[in-house]
Design an enzyme around this catalytic site. Sequence first.
Site, PDB file in Angstrom:
ATOM      1  CG  ASN A 183      -2.186  -0.795   1.007  1.00 52.72           C
ATOM      2  OD1 ASN A 183      -2.697  -0.876  -0.104  1.00 52.72           O
ATOM      3  ND2 ASN A 183      -2.697  -1.401   2.058  1.00 52.72           N
ATOM      4  CG  ASP A 192      -8.760  -0.806  -2.110  1.00 51.76           C
ATOM      5  OD1 ASP A 192      -8.476  -1.379  -1.036  1.00 51.76           O
ATOM      6  OD2 ASP A 192      -9.226   0.352  -2.167  1.00 51.76           O
ATOM      7  CD  GLU A 219      -3.239  -7.363   5.781  1.00 50.29           C
ATOM      8  OE1 GLU A 219      -2.244  -7.272   6.518  1.00 50.29           O
ATOM      9  OE2 GLU A 219      -4.198  -6.562   5.853  1.00 50.29           O
TER      10      GLU A 219
END
Length: 301
Positions: A183, A192, A219
């Site tokens: 991320n 995403d 996750e």
Amino acid sequence: MADDSTIVLKDIKSALGSAESEAKNQPPALLIVGGDLNGTLFDLLENEITAGRNSNNQIQLEFGGISRNHFKIVMEENTVVIEDLGSKNGTFVNNKKISGPTTLEKGDMIKIGSIALKYLPKGDPERLTYDKLKQEANTDKHTGCFNKSYFNKALENEIGNCKTTGNPLSLIIFDLDHFKHLNDNFGHDAGDFVLKELAELIRANGVRELDIFARYGGEEFVILLPKTNIKNSFEIAERLRVLIEKHQFIYEGKEMPVTASIGLADYRKGVKTGTDLFKRADESVYQAKKGGRNQVKFYRD
């Protein structure tokens, strides 16, 4: 030129026609009305279906006033017949206690103990509303997997089945490795994308119809494998690990390295609840991470 009312009428007719077409091949079903399970559907897919508290019933209802084997449904060509199985408190159709085989009609209300079920015949468009509500309530919107709430209920149900039948049961938990770094380096939109792509990859290649595949949070994903022993579940987990490692996750022209740490456990001595099984599989995930990540570990007593 058609006026507004004519256009609206055509739209309504079109919508109704679409609903009828979509519902056409849906099987008959029993719909729970009221209580904690309000809106729950039980499709009638077999020629004979039983309902009661015992786990060997296709419709299992653990509620007060319901016998171990309460009633049965028999499909006969174009009719659906309900019959009480000698239950203690009886089976009621439209508030009348039945004494023998009784043919069900659209909208009939079946009352057993504290539970009320509505009969929906094959192809009834009404069920589409409940299908949609059920999907929304049980599904993670981003990945299309089952959500945590649905998984927890399924886990406890399967533990109960194992206690009765002795069938094996395994649980796989996997975390994506260094997902925070992904991320940070590629952006949250890329993260995403990875979650959604991963879910589609697993559904297409690694989940059977009887398995429960869910996004547990962030996750973290889980796969509940009924009737699967630890040896077979390890082989499945390793196949999934390799599948994830080798898949090309490409977002906006950039390939992102994605691997998973996988833990598993099975139903055996010492497992009394779904929480017990989950904790064992979760401990195995920790061991996989501790051992260097991108590997599979199973719980050892």
